[in-house]
Write an enzyme that holds these catalytic residues in place. Structure first.
Site, PDB file in Angstrom:
ATOM      1  N   CYS A 153     -53.530 -16.827 -54.079  1.00  0.00           N
ATOM      2  CA  CYS A 153     -52.542 -16.319 -55.030  1.00  0.00           C
ATOM      3  C   CYS A 153     -52.660 -14.825 -55.324  1.00  0.00           C
ATOM      4  CB  CYS A 153     -52.610 -17.138 -56.316  1.00  0.00           C
ATOM      5  SG  CYS A 153     -51.102 -16.990 -57.329  1.00  0.00           S
ATOM      6  N   LYS A 213     -35.598   4.334 -11.500  1.00  0.00           N
ATOM      7  CA  LYS A 213     -34.459   4.913 -12.216  1.00  0.00           C
ATOM      8  C   LYS A 213     -34.823   5.229 -13.664  1.00  0.00           C
ATOM      9  CE  LYS A 213     -31.016   2.523  -9.353  1.00  0.00           C
ATOM     10  NZ  LYS A 213     -29.931   1.516  -9.318  1.00  0.00           N
ATOM     11  N   ASP A 239     -19.597   0.900 -23.193  1.00  0.00           N
ATOM     12  CA  ASP A 239     -20.623   1.932 -23.318  1.00  0.00           C
ATOM     13  C   ASP A 239     -20.034   3.304 -23.615  1.00  0.00           C
ATOM     14  OD1 ASP A 239     -22.522   0.015 -22.809  1.00  0.00           O
ATOM     15  OD2 ASP A 239     -22.706   0.491 -20.684  1.00  0.00           O
ATOM     16  N   SER A 284     -48.140 -19.400 -58.428  1.00  0.00           N
ATOM     17  CA  SER A 284     -47.355 -18.345 -59.069  1.00  0.00           C
ATOM     18  C   SER A 284     -46.170 -18.960 -59.800  1.00  0.00           C
ATOM     19  CB  SER A 284     -46.868 -17.356 -58.006  1.00  0.00           C
ATOM     20  OG  SER A 284     -46.197 -16.281 -58.593  1.00  0.00           O
ATOM     21  N   GLU A 292     -52.744 -23.830 -54.941  1.00  0.00           N
ATOM     22  CA  GLU A 292     -53.954 -23.481 -55.676  1.00  0.00           C
ATOM     23  C   GLU A 292     -54.320 -24.606 -56.649  1.00  0.00           C
ATOM     24  OE1 GLU A 292     -55.335 -19.578 -58.368  1.00  0.00           O
ATOM     25  OE2 GLU A 292     -53.232 -19.896 -57.821  1.00  0.00           O
ATOM     26  N   GLY A 329     -14.383   1.251 -21.264  1.00  0.00           N
ATOM     27  CA  GLY A 329     -15.385   0.196 -21.367  1.00  0.00           C
ATOM     28  C   GLY A 329     -16.224   0.358 -22.622  1.00  0.00           C
ATOM     29  N   ASN A 357     -20.798  22.921 -17.529  1.00  0.00           N
ATOM     30  CA  ASN A 357     -21.167  24.302 -17.196  1.00  0.00           C
ATOM     31  C   ASN A 357     -20.039  25.267 -17.523  1.00  0.00           C
ATOM     32  OD1 ASN A 357     -23.037  23.345 -14.205  1.00  0.00           O
ATOM     33  ND2 ASN A 357     -23.666  23.423 -16.338  1.00  0.00           N
ATOM     34  N   LYS A 375     -61.583 -17.488 -54.750  1.00  0.00           N
ATOM     35  CA  LYS A 375     -60.606 -16.448 -55.043  1.00  0.00           C
ATOM     36  C   LYS A 375     -61.341 -15.150 -55.370  1.00  0.00           C
ATOM     37  CE  LYS A 375     -56.382 -16.074 -57.885  1.00  0.00           C
ATOM     38  NZ  LYS A 375     -55.553 -16.855 -58.843  1.00  0.00           N
TER      39      LYS A 375
END
Length: 645
Positions: A170, A603, A361, A197, A46, A359, A456, A115
Site C-alpha cells: 500500500c 535503404k 503519404d 487504500s 493488505e 495518396g 535548387n 511494510k
C-alpha cells in the site's frame, strides 16, 4: 513453445472484520478460483486474513494468534494448486507488530515481507499498532505458522529463471522512493502490491496513473489488490480494486464497488519486459539493500494453447480512447511540423518542395508542411507542390492532388514525367513494354530529380513523404522516393498515416480540404507506376504485392518494441486479427516481413533526417543500427516453420 507469459491475478475477497476463519475460507475459495483459470501468481489485499480495519483489536493477542493459525491452514490446503500467493497478515515478532505479506506456494511459507512505510496522517494511523520492516537486520528469519526459519524482511525475491517476484504494501507505492524501485533494479519483474487504500472522489484516476507510472519506471508487471466490501465503514469506504499494469499501461482492471469478491486476471509478458530492460542502459545502479535473498519457487507459465485473458491490440500505433486519440494526433502532428520548421529555419530555405500524388503519404506531408509554414508566419504560396503524372496516374488521384493543393493555398505546379521517362527508356535501351523494376523505378527517380532541381532553383528544401512502414519493408525506390532533404513521415507507420489524415479532415488544419482528404483515405494504396485498367482504375495495389499494412505494422511494433520472435508474433497476431486474417495469411506475410526487413536495411542506412514521433523508429543514427548485410535466416526459418491450424 512457451513465449514468456505468466498469468497474474489480483484477487479481492469478501471479508469480515476480525473474523479470521471466515476470511480464510474466502481466501481459499479465491486461490482455488485462481488456480482454476491457470493463474501462476496471485496477490490479495493488505491484512486480508484479519481485515484491515480492526483498529485497536490488532493489539489483541487472540486475534494475532488466530491469524497465524489460519494462515497455516491456508498454506496447507493450497499446497497442490501450484499458485504463488501473497496474502496480508499481521505478524508479531520480538514484541513488535508488523504489517506483512505472507508469500507461499506448494505448502511452503516462502517468506514474510513487512511494510516499509507506515502512514500516520489524515485517516491513516497505522503507527498506533505497526512498525516498519526497514529496521529488521539483514538476513532475518523467524518461525511462523508452523514453518521454521522463514525469511523475514524487505530484501526478498521469489521465483525461478527469468521470473522474479517482489512485494510492497500500500503506502510503499505512494512514497518518493517506493521499495519496488529497488526490487526491480535487483531483478524483480513482477511487483505485487497488497493494499487497503480507501475510496475518495477523484482518487481513482490518480491511483491508476501512479500504478502505471511505477510499472513504467520499474519496467515491470505491477499487480495491485485493494480491500473491498466487508471492511468497516465507520469512517471510510473501501471499493475493492484489482489493477494490473505493465510497463506504463493498464492491461487489466477489475470492477470497483463490487458487493462480491472479484478476480482480475491477465498475462504478464516477461520476455517483453526483459527485452526493454536490456535496451535501457540506465536500468541499473545501486538501489535498495546491498544484497537480496532469492527464494527459489517454481512459477507456472501461461501456455499459448490456453484461453488467454490478455488481448493484443491489432493497431498498436494508433491511440485509443476518443480524448487520447485527439490529443495524441495533435501531438504527433505538432512534432512533425516543428521538426520541419526547425530544418527550414536552419537551412534558410525560401520554400518547401513536395511531390503530391493524391495518396496518403504525400497528403500528410503537405498538411504538416502547411502547419510548419503557418507556425513560422510564412506564406503557404511558397510551398511548391508538384504533381507529376506518370504512366499509372489515375484521374481520381490526380484530381484529389490538385484540389487538395488548392484548398490548402499552396502553390501548384504540374510536370508530366512521361516524355522524359520515354526518352530515358530509349537512352538505356529499355523496351517500354517491359514493365519490370526499371520501368517502375525510373519514374520514381525522375520525380525525385525534378523535385531536387526545383528546390535548387527556388532555394528550397525537398520534403520527403515516405513512411515508417515503407522503410521497414524497403517499399521505396533507392535514390528515388527513398531520398529527400527532410522526411517528415519517417517514423509514422502507414496505419497511423491513414488515421492522421482522417483526423486532420475533422480539425482546423484540414477543414478546408475535408472532402478530398476523406476520399484520399478511401483510395487504395498504390505507387501508380503501372498503367490503369480500361476503366481508368488503379491496377497496382501495394497491399496485394507486399501484404496488408495493418499486419506489417503489427509485426514491426512487436518485433522492434517488444523484441518478440516470429513464432510469438504469429501467436499474438492470430488473436489480434481473429476473424479478419487466417493463420495461413498471417504466416505468409510474416515470412515476407522478415525477408524484406533484413534485405532492405541498406535503404534505411541511407535514409534522410526526420523526426521521431513514437517509441518505434528505424533511424540508423538513433534507434535502429543494423548492418545492411545481416543474415535473416534465423528469423525467416522460424517463421516458415510455424505450424498453422
Amino acid at each position: 513453445m512457451e513465449f514468456g507469459f505468466v498469468r497474474v491475478a489480483a484477487a479481492v475477497p469478501l471479508v469480515r472484520v476480525a473474523d479470521c476463519k471466515y476470511n480464510t475460507e474466502r481466501l481459499l475459495d479465491m486461490v482455488r478460483q485462481g488456480a482454476g483459470v491457470g493463474a501462476g501468481v496471485m496477490v490479495f489485499p493488505e491484512l486480508s486474513v484479519t481485515g484491515y480495519t480492526c483498529g485497536d483489536l490488532f493489539a489483541d493477542g487472540l486475534l494475532i494468534g488466530q491469524a497465524e493459525d489460519c494462515l497455516a491452514k491456508l498454506i496447507k490446503e493450497t499446497a497442490g494448486l501450484g499458485v504463488i500467493c501473497a496474502v496480508g497478515v499481521p505478524v508479531r515478532h520480538n514484541g513488535k507488530l508488523y504489517n506483512c505479506a505472507a508469500v507461499f506456494s506448494g505448502g511452503r511459507l516462502l517468506g514474510l515481507v513487512p511494510k516499509t512505510h507506515i502512514p500516520n496522517y489524515e485517516e491513516f494511523y497505522e503507527l498506533r499498532w505497526f512498525v516498519s520492516g526497514a529496521g529488521l537486520p539483514c538476513g532475518a528469519e523467524i518461525d511462523y505458522a508452523g514453518h521454521e526459519r522463514v525469511p523475514f524482511g524487505t530484501d526478498l525475491l521469489f521465483g525461478e529463471g527469468n521470473v522474479k517476484i517482489a512485494v510492497e504494501i500500500c503506502e510503499d507505492l505512494w512514497t518518493p522512493c517506493p521499495p519496488s524501485s529497488a526490487h526491480a533494479v535487483n531483478g524483480a519483474n513482477i511487483i505485487l502490491n497488497l493494499s487497503a487504500s480507501d475510496e475518495l472522489a477523484g482518487k481513482n484516476g490518480y491511483l491508476i496513473s501512479l500504478i502505471e507510472q511505477q510499472s513504467a519506471r520499474t519496467v515491470s508487471c505491477y499487480a495491485y489488490s485493494s480491500a473491498g466490501f466487508g471492511e468497516s465503514t465507520t469512517d471510510l469506504v473501501f471499493a475493492g480494486k484489482g489493477i494490473i499494469a505493465e510497463n506504463g499501461r493498464t492491461i487489466a482492471r477489475g470492477p470497483a464497488f463490487s458487493y462480491g469478491g472479484s478476480l482480475t486476471v491477465c498475462e504478464a509478458d516477461i520476455q517483453a519486459l526483459d527485452h526493454n530492460r536490456c535496451k535501457l542502459n540506465t536500468f541499473a545502479g545501486p538501489c535498495g539493500p546491498a544484497q537480496y535473498r532469492e527464494i527459489a519457487v517454481p512459477v507456472k507459465r501461461a501456455c499459448p494453447d490456453d484461453n488467454f485473458y490478455r488481448t493484443f491490440d491489432p493497431y498498436p500505433f494508433i491511440p485509443s480512447g476518443d480524448r487520447d486519440k485527439d490529443e495524441r494526433c495533435a501531438e504527433i502532428f505538432s512534432i512533425q511540423a516543428m521538426g520541419l520548421a526547425k530544418r527550414l529555419v536552419h537551412t534558410g530555405a525560401k520554400s518547401a518542395v513536395i511531390g503530391i500524388s493524391g495518396g496518403l503519404d504525400s497528403t500528410l506531408a503537405l498538411l504538416v508542411t502547411a502547419a510548419a509554414f503557418d507556425a513560422l508566419g510564412k506564406d503557404r504560396a511558397d510551398i511548391k507542390a508538384v504533381t507529376m503524372p506518370g504512366f499509372g496516374t489515375t484521374g481520381r488521384t490526380y484530381n484529389n492532388a490538385v484540389k487538395l493543393v488548392g484548398a490548402l493555398g499552396a502553390g501548384l505546379r504540374e510536370i508530366d514525367i512521361r516524355p522524359s521517362c520515354e526518352q530515358h527508356f530509349r537512352d538505356i535501351g529499355l523496351d517500354p513494354a517491359d514493365r519490370g523494376a526499371a520501368f517502375e523505378n525510373a519514374q520514381a527517380r525522375e520525380r525525385t530529380q525534378i523535385l531536387m532541381d526545383i528546390a535548387n532553383m527556388e532555394g528550397g528544401l525537398v520534403v520527403g513523404t515516405g513512411d515508417l512502414s515503407e522503410l521497414a519493408l524497403g517499399w521505396a525506390t533507392y535514390n528515388g522516393d527513398q531520398m529527400s532533404m527532410y522526411g517528415v513521415n519517417a517514423s509514422v507507420p502507414k496505419t497511423l498515416v491513414k488515421y492522421l489524415v482522417e483526423w486532420a479532415a475533422g480539425n482546423p488544419v484540414g477543414e478546408a480540404a475535408r472532402e478530398y482528404l476523406l476520399d484520399i483515405v478511401r483510395t487504395p494504396i498504390s505507387p501508380e507506376l503501372l498503367p490503369p485498367d480500361e476503366a481508368g482504375g488503379i491496377t497496382q495495389c501495394t497491399e496485394d504485392l507486399v501484404g496488408p499494412y495493418e499486419l506489417h505494422d503489427f509485426f514491426l511494433y512487436n518485433f522492434i518494441r517488444a523484441g518478440a520472435r516470429p513464432a510469438k508474433i504469429f501467436f499474438m497476431a492470430n488473436r489480434a486479427f481473429a476473424g479478419k486474417f487466417s493463420g495461413e495469411q498471417i504466416k505468409k506475410w510474416l515470412v515476407v516481413f522478415f525477408r524484406r526487413f533484413f534485405s532492405q536495411q541498406f535503404k534505411r542506412s541511407a535514409m534522410p533526417d526526420g523526426p521521431k514521433v513514437g517509441t518505434v523508429s528505424l533511424s540508423p543514427r538513433g534507434d535502429w543500427r543494423m548492418p545492411s548485410d545481416a543474415c535473416s535466416s534465423l528469423w525467416v526459418e522460424e517463421a516458415e516453420n510455424i505450424p498453422v491450424g
